[in-house]
Design a protein around this motif. Structure first.
Motif, PDB file in Angstrom:
ATOM      1  N   ALA A   6       0.804  -1.128  -0.007  1.00  0.00           N
ATOM      2  CA  ALA A   6       0.133  -0.115  -0.043  1.00  0.00           C
ATOM      3  C   ALA A   6       0.932   1.250   0.182  1.00  0.00           C
ATOM      4  CB  ALA A   6      -0.884   0.030   1.096  1.00  0.00           C
ATOM      5  N   CYS A   7       2.143   1.114   0.574  1.00  0.00           N
ATOM      6  CA  CYS A   7       3.054   2.326   0.671  1.00  0.00           C
ATOM      7  C   CYS A   7       3.410   2.685  -0.709  1.00  0.00           C
ATOM      8  CB  CYS A   7       4.118   1.963   1.861  1.00  0.00           C
ATOM      9  SG  CYS A   7       3.626   2.020   3.293  1.00  0.00           S
ATOM     10  N   LEU A   8       3.413   1.969  -1.505  1.00  0.00           N
ATOM     11  CA  LEU A   8       3.994   2.160  -2.921  1.00  0.00           C
ATOM     12  C   LEU A   8       3.284   3.578  -3.488  1.00  0.00           C
ATOM     13  CD1 LEU A   8       4.101  -1.217  -4.566  1.00  0.00           C
ATOM     14  CD2 LEU A   8       6.129   0.235  -3.892  1.00  0.00           C
ATOM     15  N   TRP A   9       2.056   3.671  -2.925  1.00  0.00           N
ATOM     16  CA  TRP A   9       1.351   5.009  -3.593  1.00  0.00           C
ATOM     17  C   TRP A   9       1.923   6.217  -3.029  1.00  0.00           C
ATOM     18  CZ3 TRP A   9      -1.973   6.778  -6.871  1.00  0.00           C
ATOM     19  CH2 TRP A   9      -2.406   7.877  -6.829  1.00  0.00           C
ATOM     20  N   VAL A  10       2.745   6.207  -1.875  1.00  0.00           N
ATOM     21  CA  VAL A  10       3.441   7.441  -1.446  1.00  0.00           C
ATOM     22  C   VAL A  10       4.496   8.003  -2.467  1.00  0.00           C
ATOM     23  CG1 VAL A  10       4.652   8.401   0.605  1.00  0.00           C
ATOM     24  CG2 VAL A  10       2.635   6.897   0.973  1.00  0.00           C
ATOM     25  N   PRO A  11       5.513   7.253  -2.700  1.00  0.00           N
ATOM     26  CA  PRO A  11       6.455   7.756  -3.708  1.00  0.00           C
ATOM     27  C   PRO A  11       5.826   7.868  -5.057  1.00  0.00           C
ATOM     28  CG  PRO A  11       6.896   5.565  -3.135  1.00  0.00           C
ATOM     29  CD  PRO A  11       5.658   5.916  -2.241  1.00  0.00           C
ATOM     30  N   TYR A  12       5.026   6.954  -5.555  1.00  0.00           N
ATOM     31  CA  TYR A  12       4.560   7.194  -6.641  1.00  0.00           C
ATOM     32  C   TYR A  12       3.734   8.459  -6.946  1.00  0.00           C
ATOM     33  CZ  TYR A  12       1.550   6.059 -10.786  1.00  0.00           C
ATOM     34  OH  TYR A  12       0.850   5.864 -12.270  1.00  0.00           O
ATOM     35  N   SER A  13       3.071   9.033  -5.942  1.00  0.00           N
ATOM     36  CA  SER A  13       2.199  10.264  -6.229  1.00  0.00           C
ATOM     37  C   SER A  13       2.871  11.142  -5.581  1.00  0.00           C
ATOM     38  CB  SER A  13       0.884  10.016  -5.440  1.00  0.00           C
ATOM     39  OG  SER A  13       0.931   9.836  -4.235  1.00  0.00           O
ATOM     40  N   GLY A  14       4.262  11.144  -4.887  1.00  0.00           N
ATOM     41  CA  GLY A  14       4.943  12.009  -4.027  1.00  0.00           C
ATOM     42  C   GLY A  14       5.139  13.443  -4.793  1.00  0.00           C
ATOM     43  N   SER A  15       5.614  13.330  -5.983  1.00  0.00           N
ATOM     44  CA  SER A  15       6.173  14.472  -6.541  1.00  0.00           C
ATOM     45  C   SER A  15       4.723  15.207  -7.251  1.00  0.00           C
ATOM     46  CB  SER A  15       7.096  14.113  -7.954  1.00  0.00           C
ATOM     47  OG  SER A  15       6.355  13.418  -8.785  1.00  0.00           O
ATOM     48  N   GLY A  16       3.684  14.865  -7.224  1.00  0.00           N
ATOM     49  CA  GLY A  16       2.550  15.353  -7.931  1.00  0.00           C
ATOM     50  C   GLY A  16       2.558  15.595  -9.501  1.00  0.00           C
ATOM     51  N   LYS A  17       3.731  14.931 -10.081  1.00  0.00           N
ATOM     52  CA  LYS A  17       3.770  15.043 -11.511  1.00  0.00           C
ATOM     53  C   LYS A  17       3.411  13.721 -12.046  1.00  0.00           C
ATOM     54  CE  LYS A  17       7.928  18.223 -11.478  1.00  0.00           C
ATOM     55  NZ  LYS A  17       9.226  18.354 -11.889  1.00  0.00           N
ATOM     56  N   THR A  18       3.017  13.972 -13.593  1.00  0.00           N
ATOM     57  CA  THR A  18       2.487  12.730 -14.161  1.00  0.00           C
ATOM     58  C   THR A  18       3.729  11.875 -14.493  1.00  0.00           C
ATOM     59  OG1 THR A  18       0.572  13.912 -15.213  1.00  0.00           O
ATOM     60  CG2 THR A  18       1.203  11.753 -16.235  1.00  0.00           C
ATOM     61  N   TRP A  19       3.491  10.371 -14.422  1.00  0.00           N
ATOM     62  CA  TRP A  19       4.455   9.457 -14.760  1.00  0.00           C
ATOM     63  C   TRP A  19       4.546   9.433 -16.348  1.00  0.00           C
ATOM     64  CZ3 TRP A  19       6.711   4.752 -11.895  1.00  0.00           C
ATOM     65  CH2 TRP A  19       7.030   5.239 -10.673  1.00  0.00           C
ATOM     66  N   ARG A  20       5.730   9.447 -17.033  1.00  0.00           N
ATOM     67  CA  ARG A  20       5.705   9.057 -18.305  1.00  0.00           C
ATOM     68  C   ARG A  20       6.223   7.605 -18.758  1.00  0.00           C
ATOM     69  NH1 ARG A  20       5.051  13.581 -21.214  1.00  0.00           N
ATOM     70  NH2 ARG A  20       5.392  15.788 -19.949  1.00  0.00           N
ATOM     71  N   GLY A  21       6.194   7.080 -19.948  1.00  0.00           N
ATOM     72  CA  GLY A  21       6.523   5.832 -20.200  1.00  0.00           C
ATOM     73  C   GLY A  21       7.967   5.467 -19.849  1.00  0.00           C
ATOM     74  N   TRP A  22       8.907   6.164 -19.777  1.00  0.00           N
ATOM     75  CA  TRP A  22      10.331   5.958 -19.499  1.00  0.00           C
ATOM     76  C   TRP A  22      10.618   5.995 -17.906  1.00  0.00           C
ATOM     77  CZ3 TRP A  22      13.717   9.218 -16.686  1.00  0.00           C
ATOM     78  CH2 TRP A  22      13.451  10.374 -16.553  1.00  0.00           C
ATOM     79  N   HIS A  23       9.727   6.561 -17.212  1.00  0.00           N
ATOM     80  CA  HIS A  23       9.541   6.510 -15.777  1.00  0.00           C
ATOM     81  C   HIS A  23       9.187   5.357 -15.354  1.00  0.00           C
ATOM     82  CE1 HIS A  23       8.682  11.085 -15.922  1.00  0.00           C
ATOM     83  NE2 HIS A  23       9.892  10.869 -15.519  1.00  0.00           N
ATOM     84  N   TYR A  24       8.287   4.475 -16.020  1.00  0.00           N
ATOM     85  CA  TYR A  24       7.875   3.034 -15.629  1.00  0.00           C
ATOM     86  C   TYR A  24       8.971   2.068 -15.758  1.00  0.00           C
ATOM     87  CZ  TYR A  24       3.127   4.725 -15.150  1.00  0.00           C
ATOM     88  OH  TYR A  24       1.912   5.192 -14.439  1.00  0.00           O
ATOM     89  N   VAL A  25       9.770   2.420 -17.269  1.00  0.00           N
ATOM     90  CA  VAL A  25      10.921   1.603 -17.499  1.00  0.00           C
ATOM     91  C   VAL A  25      11.909   1.634 -16.274  1.00  0.00           C
ATOM     92  CG1 VAL A  25      12.637   1.087 -19.142  1.00  0.00           C
ATOM     93  CG2 VAL A  25      10.368   1.672 -19.907  1.00  0.00           C
ATOM     94  N   LEU A  26      12.327   2.908 -15.995  1.00  0.00           N
ATOM     95  CA  LEU A  26      13.080   3.080 -14.852  1.00  0.00           C
ATOM     96  C   LEU A  26      12.769   2.558 -13.789  1.00  0.00           C
ATOM     97  CD1 LEU A  26      15.745   4.465 -14.019  1.00  0.00           C
ATOM     98  CD2 LEU A  26      14.382   6.594 -13.608  1.00  0.00           C
TER      99      LEU A  26
END
Length: 308
Positions: free
Chosen positions: A120-140
């Motif tokens: 459940a904690c994965l949501w914290v860093p995933y949404s922490g910056s307030g910016k949208t994830w792009r395709g290369w973010h998911y690859v990284l």
């Protein structure tokens, strides 16, 4: 603005949660710091403290005075950092003596609970910056998850308890305190120093404890500055990597595995999944509560628009 006693207690409790996690193999102190909302303050504060100490040591002997050091110390949020560190130390010692033995006895259920918490904690860093994830973010993030998954699946070793070895291991393990997805206790387990470290604390082995403390201080001083730089200059990308590390670290918390990290067939599935659900629900409830509290605070603040 004066800080209330309740704020100090709250920050001590949050630090205590981080300290408790560091005593439990598989749980990252950085992950819990993200969850309880003090991660950036801990990293930034520790970074400024390291810079302040460094400038004090280099400037004062040369007659340049302590001005630059004091400037760094003023940037530390002491109202958060000091109570959090105090709570962290106390909780770590108590957890090593009281909670860790329970985890060793009921490993499957404990890991299931922690698995739900971290998931459940994965949501914290995933949404922490307030910016949208792009395709290369998911690859990284996937690459970071693969690295974390591989490291947490490595079999254990048995290193000697020589002070030099303890110093080196502590300097690496302490980095897990500020790096979500990697558990300091898990590193100690992997190299065979988890039990010796607990015994050293219990028996007050000053040589062992001194080597460990010195290694932890050196490792943290070096690593925290790097992490502070990344968070201040590449905040979103850093959180992307941290999300991947946390996701991959779930391998260390898989309930159905042996001490040497070999996955086994699931047993007692209903009860184990119930513990996963409880851990997941606790974090979700905390996140929802925090969002509602922030929304309520924002709604109660007076508008900055001029009166027409």
């Amino acid at each position: 603005m004066a800080t209330s006693a309740g704020s100090y207690i709250f920050n001590a409790v949050r630090g205590g949660a981080v300290g408790t996690s560091e005593a439990l193999p598989g749980i990252s102190g950085g992950t819990v710091a993200l969850m309880v909302g003090i991660y950036d303050q801990l990293i930034g504060g520790a970074g400024h403290m390291v810079s302040g100490i460094k400038r004090w040591v280099t400037d004062v002997p040369r007659g340049l005075g302590p001005a630059r050091a004091r400037e760094q110390f003023r940037q530390v949020d002491w109202n958060v950092l000091l109570p959090a560190l105090a709570g962290m130390v106390v909780a770590l010692l108590l957890a090593l003596m009281l909670i860790a033995p329970l985890v060793e006895e009921y490993t499957q259920y404990a890991y299931a609970l922690f698995f739900g918490l971290v998931l459940a904690c994965l949501w914290v860093p995933y949404s922490g910056s307030g910016k949208t994830w792009r395709g290369w973010h998911y690859v990284l993030a996937l690459a970071a998850a693969a690295l974390s998954f591989t490291l947490t699946g490595l079999p254990g070793a048995n290193l000697p308890t020589h002070p030099v070895v303890v110093f080196l291991v502590a300097s690496v393990a302490i980095c897990a305190l500020v790096l979500p997805g990697v558990s300091g206790s898990f590193i100690l387990v992997a190299v065979g120093l988890y039990v010796p470290t607990k015994d050293a604390l219990k028996d007050l082995d000053l040589v062992y404890m001194g080597a460990f403390a010195l290694g932890a201080l050196v490792g943290l001083s070096l690593f925290v500055k790097l992490l502070q730089f990344l968070l201040e200059n590449f905040h979103h990308v850093t959180l992307v990597v941290l999300t991947g590390l946390m996701a991959g670290s779930l391998r260390a918390l898989w309930p159905w595995q042996t001490e040497d990290r070999t996955v086994v067939a699931p047993t007692d599935v209903p009860v184990t999944l119930a513990f996963v659900a409880v851990g997941f629900a606790v974090v979700v409830a905390a996140i929802v509560y925090e969002h509602r509290a922030k929304a309520k605070t924002a709604a109660s603040e007076p508008s900055s628009d001029p009166v027409r």
